[in-house]
Design a protein around this motif. Sequence first.
Motif, mmCIF file in Angstrom:
data_model
loop_
_atom_site.group_PDB
_atom_site.id
_atom_site.type_symbol
_atom_site.label_atom_id
_atom_site.label_comp_id
_atom_site.label_asym_id
_atom_site.label_seq_id
_atom_site.Cartn_x
_atom_site.Cartn_y
_atom_site.Cartn_z
ATOM 1 N N LYS A 492 26.132 42.858 74.624
ATOM 2 C CA LYS A 492 25.868 44.248 74.224
ATOM 3 C C LYS A 492 24.408 44.624 74.510
ATOM 4 O O LYS A 492 24.107 45.717 75.007
ATOM 5 N N THR A 493 23.474 43.691 74.214
ATOM 6 C CA THR A 493 22.052 43.949 74.459
ATOM 7 C C THR A 493 21.782 44.068 75.961
ATOM 8 O O THR A 493 21.021 44.942 76.395
ATOM 9 N N VAL A 494 22.418 43.203 76.756
ATOM 10 C CA VAL A 494 22.252 43.258 78.219
ATOM 11 C C VAL A 494 22.740 44.613 78.741
ATOM 12 O O VAL A 494 22.081 45.255 79.568
ATOM 13 N N ALA A 495 23.889 45.077 78.258
ATOM 14 C CA ALA A 495 24.445 46.365 78.717
ATOM 15 C C ALA A 495 23.482 47.507 78.364
ATOM 16 O O ALA A 495 23.231 48.404 79.189
ATOM 17 N N SER A 496 22.923 47.466 77.161
ATOM 18 C CA SER A 496 21.968 48.513 76.745
ATOM 19 C C SER A 496 20.719 48.463 77.621
ATOM 20 O O SER A 496 20.194 49.505 78.030
ATOM 21 N N PHE A 497 20.233 47.251 77.894
ATOM 22 C CA PHE A 497 19.038 47.092 78.729
ATOM 23 C C PHE A 497 19.296 47.681 80.118
ATOM 24 O O PHE A 497 18.473 48.435 80.644
ATOM 25 N N LYS A 498 20.441 47.326 80.705
ATOM 26 C CA LYS A 498 20.745 47.783 82.077
ATOM 27 C C LYS A 498 20.816 49.305 82.139
ATOM 28 O O LYS A 498 20.365 49.923 83.103
ATOM 29 N N SER A 499 21.390 49.891 81.107
ATOM 30 C CA SER A 499 21.498 51.350 81.064
ATOM 31 C C SER A 499 20.107 51.985 81.009
ATOM 32 O O SER A 499 19.810 52.936 81.737
ATOM 33 N N LYS A 500 19.231 51.442 80.162
ATOM 34 C CA LYS A 500 17.867 51.984 80.040
ATOM 35 C C LYS A 500 17.047 51.694 81.301
ATOM 36 O O LYS A 500 16.229 52.507 81.729
ATOM 37 N N ALA A 501 17.278 50.514 81.898
ATOM 38 C CA ALA A 501 16.531 50.140 83.110
ATOM 39 C C ALA A 501 16.909 51.056 84.274
ATOM 40 O O ALA A 501 16.069 51.380 85.119
ATOM 41 N N GLU A 502 18.161 51.484 84.305
ATOM 42 C CA GLU A 502 18.623 52.349 85.405
ATOM 43 C C GLU A 502 17.819 53.644 85.448
ATOM 44 O O GLU A 502 17.576 54.217 86.508
ATOM 45 N N CYS A 503 17.388 54.099 84.268
ATOM 46 C CA CYS A 503 16.555 55.304 84.196
ATOM 47 C C CYS A 503 15.267 55.098 85.001
ATOM 48 O O CYS A 503 14.858 55.955 85.787
ATOM 49 N N PHE A 504 14.619 53.922 84.830
ATOM 50 C CA PHE A 504 13.392 53.618 85.567
ATOM 51 C C PHE A 504 13.656 53.530 87.075
ATOM 52 O O PHE A 504 12.860 54.000 87.885
ATOM 53 N N VAL A 505 14.785 52.912 87.435
ATOM 54 C CA VAL A 505 15.138 52.765 88.861
ATOM 55 C C VAL A 505 15.208 54.148 89.511
ATOM 56 O O VAL A 505 14.610 54.400 90.566
ATOM 57 N N ASN A 506 15.912 55.057 88.867
ATOM 58 C CA ASN A 506 16.097 56.401 89.435
ATOM 59 C C ASN A 506 14.810 57.221 89.404
ATOM 60 O O ASN A 506 14.502 57.965 90.337
ATOM 61 N N GLN A 507 14.054 57.095 88.307
ATOM 62 C CA GLN A 507 12.797 57.851 88.179
ATOM 63 C C GLN A 507 11.842 57.509 89.323
ATOM 64 O O GLN A 507 11.303 58.392 89.991
ATOM 65 N N TYR A 508 11.618 56.213 89.549
ATOM 66 C CA TYR A 508 10.625 55.811 90.552
ATOM 67 C C TYR A 508 11.143 55.988 91.976
ATOM 68 O O TYR A 508 10.356 56.161 92.911
ATOM 69 N N ALA A 509 12.461 55.963 92.143
ATOM 70 C CA ALA A 509 13.028 56.196 93.486
ATOM 71 C C ALA A 509 12.774 57.622 93.957
ATOM 72 O O ALA A 509 12.889 57.919 95.155
ATOM 73 N N ASN A 510 12.396 58.515 93.038
ATOM 74 C CA ASN A 510 12.080 59.895 93.421
ATOM 75 C C ASN A 510 10.669 60.042 93.981
ATOM 76 O O ASN A 510 10.337 61.056 94.579
ATOM 77 N N PHE A 511 9.812 59.044 93.763
ATOM 78 C CA PHE A 511 8.467 59.072 94.344
ATOM 79 C C PHE A 511 8.566 58.677 95.821
ATOM 80 O O PHE A 511 9.333 57.761 96.171
ATOM 81 N N THR A 512 7.781 59.347 96.670
ATOM 82 C CA THR A 512 7.849 59.034 98.107
ATOM 83 C C THR A 512 6.447 58.954 98.713
ATOM 84 O O THR A 512 5.493 59.530 98.184
ATOM 85 N N VAL A 513 6.367 58.217 99.817
ATOM 86 C CA VAL A 513 5.193 58.289 100.694
ATOM 87 C C VAL A 513 5.710 58.754 102.052
ATOM 88 O O VAL A 513 6.920 58.751 102.292
ATOM 89 N N GLU A 514 4.812 59.152 102.919
ATOM 90 C CA GLU A 514 5.245 59.588 104.250
ATOM 91 C C GLU A 514 5.535 58.370 105.117
ATOM 92 O O GLU A 514 4.688 57.480 105.272
ATOM 93 N N GLY A 515 6.740 58.288 105.649
ATOM 94 C CA GLY A 515 7.119 57.164 106.506
ATOM 95 C C GLY A 515 6.480 57.270 107.880
ATOM 96 O O GLY A 515 5.901 58.306 108.229
ATOM 97 N N SER A 516 6.622 56.211 108.684
ATOM 98 C CA SER A 516 6.006 56.207 110.014
ATOM 99 C C SER A 516 6.623 57.271 110.929
ATOM 100 O O SER A 516 6.018 57.686 111.909
ATOM 101 N N ASP A 517 7.838 57.720 110.580
ATOM 102 C CA ASP A 517 8.487 58.766 111.384
ATOM 103 C C ASP A 517 8.198 60.166 110.848
ATOM 104 O O ASP A 517 8.788 61.154 111.303
ATOM 105 N N GLY A 518 7.305 60.249 109.843
ATOM 106 C CA GLY A 518 6.957 61.551 109.266
ATOM 107 C C GLY A 518 7.889 61.998 108.163
ATOM 108 O O GLY A 518 7.645 62.991 107.485
ATOM 109 N N LYS A 519 9.011 61.264 107.950
ATOM 110 C CA LYS A 519 9.959 61.633 106.893
ATOM 111 C C LYS A 519 9.588 60.924 105.593
ATOM 112 O O LYS A 519 8.933 59.879 105.623
#
Length: 629
Positions: A492-519
């Motif tokens: 149960k604790t692992v499931a709760s952790f994974k759910s809360k951790a997913e928030c961090f995964v999605n939050q930081y995936a929204n940050f970007t730098v400019e790739g070598s192709d300009g995208k």
Amino acid sequence: MSETSQTLLRHILEASYPGAAAHSPSEDKENFEKLKATYDACLDEDTIKKVGLAPLAELLDTINHLYPASCFRSPRSTDGLSETVIYLAKLGVTALAAAGTGADDRDPDQVVVSVSAPYRIGLPAKELYSDDKVVEKYKTVIHDVFAALYPEKLDHLKDSTSALVEFEIKLAAASPDAEDRDDVTKYYNPLSLKDTDALTPDLHISKLIESLSPSDVKTERVIVMAPQYLKDLNKLISDTPKSVFNTYFQWKAIQAFYSYVEADAITPYRRFVNELQGKDPASSPERWRTCVNHADDGVGWILSRFFVEKAFSEKAKVLGDRIVTDIKDQFIKKLEKTTWMEQEVIDLAIRKVHNIVQKIGYPTKSPNILDPPSLRDYYKDVKVNASTYFENAAAFNTFEVIREWSALGKPVDRDQWDMTVPTVNAYYNPPGNEIVFPAGIMQFPVFDVAVPEYLSYGAFGSVSGHELSHAFDSTGRHYDQNGNYTDWWTDKTVASFKSKAECFVNQYANFTVEGSDGKPLHVNGRLTLGENIADAGGLSAAFQAWKERAAEKPNQGLPGLDYFTQEQLFFVSYSNWWCGKSRPETAVQRIYTDPHAPKWARILGTMANSREFRDSFKCQSREPVCELW
């Protein structure tokens, strides 16, 4: 801080021996002379230029002898393959597969052997092999280096260069992704030593391990960190012409030792390395900087002894210990209030915090850097000469390999440190359940006994909390209060952790730098998950620790900063610590390889996740985007 530290180290290295003869043991001067010879050999560019390619050429000759390009059985014969991998491994150069030793995750007092894919194949990140421009440039550079080394082989070089890079592309494709490499649930695959040979019958892993191990130690069990890579590697070995390996082994040696050579032949590679980092191709750091780093890499504990004398007081050690202890106390309070963990897990987690070993400032064992005889014994097998820069570098590599493998057959040495004292960094070690803060990170302006404590708690305190939070992040949570890799969390604790951790995964995936192709190139939310969780938990624990201390003894204000409250200055101090610039090319490489988010994202993401920040700056919404503790 790095700049201040480097300048101080330069002064130490360019001054005469500082010890007072009346009370300094003779070993202290002897140690200093070894340190000075290391630095002086690196500074002596005239001799390095005069020597030129000779020491590297000698190394390449040995490789050609062990693994000649011409076939002596068939074009695909693997005779000499293991011998060449062993020869390079003893010089600290990884080829085809990496073998090392360390604490066994499931038995952290025992030393175990591990085998993995090389951390780096040739280019700094495996994703760069998908960039056609980089690959073409890389081929040209390798061709130009070999053309200068072997002008008589010019006719065959284009083909052999292409074949080498194609081979590296396949190795890169077979190697684990960065987010899986350090995931204990994926890399912990124990096998008997004889079974490892079944994975790579053409490359005898057992022979590699036996050659590196002390003669009186028999290894029977190995952690195979990437079994699929080894299987794919074996197929690659059997499918690849022998001559490609000759080029590959030579190229690994050139990549490992090019920086210790001054010669036109390796200039194309030196320029290429600069370009990959976004620097001017012809640029080079001031020589003294290179040599300070060389001394730190080679005889870092001797350098540490003289650094501590100048840069770290007993008062600083006491304050550092107190801050870390305060943060442990706050983390326990956080755990006691946690609602998403079940009580039995909370109880064990609190025991884990109590058990965390805190190492502050510098080591006093293995070696005791304040004891000159201990330091002399530690480095007694390293021979250094003030006029042999290349040979010194090779000697340091060999010494480190022997030191690492000499741990086999003995209990884990829990007194060892993985960073030298001037290093501006810190770490948490899961099997050791320890947090380590070298004196280098405990310097002005992020830590100082003389500044208001909201500055030291905001920056150094947050780093302390960050390292402590690693004990419960996506990696650390797998290790119990004794550093054992085990399932100690309930489902149960692992499931709760994974759910809360997913928030961090999605939050930081929204940050970007400019790739070598300009995208836009997105931050890898999974690769950076552990660090992002640690940033959030560390900042919050540090703030609460400071508030408790400030309630007992109020802090002074800072002149000229009256506009900010002390609470706000706590966060300004934290954010200032992560203020930085990266060249675009370096930023892209870090997205691929670095488990940390870009520095600016560590400010914005962590502030967005801080309830205390939102309160201090009276934000409209006081709810954090993501929260664990």
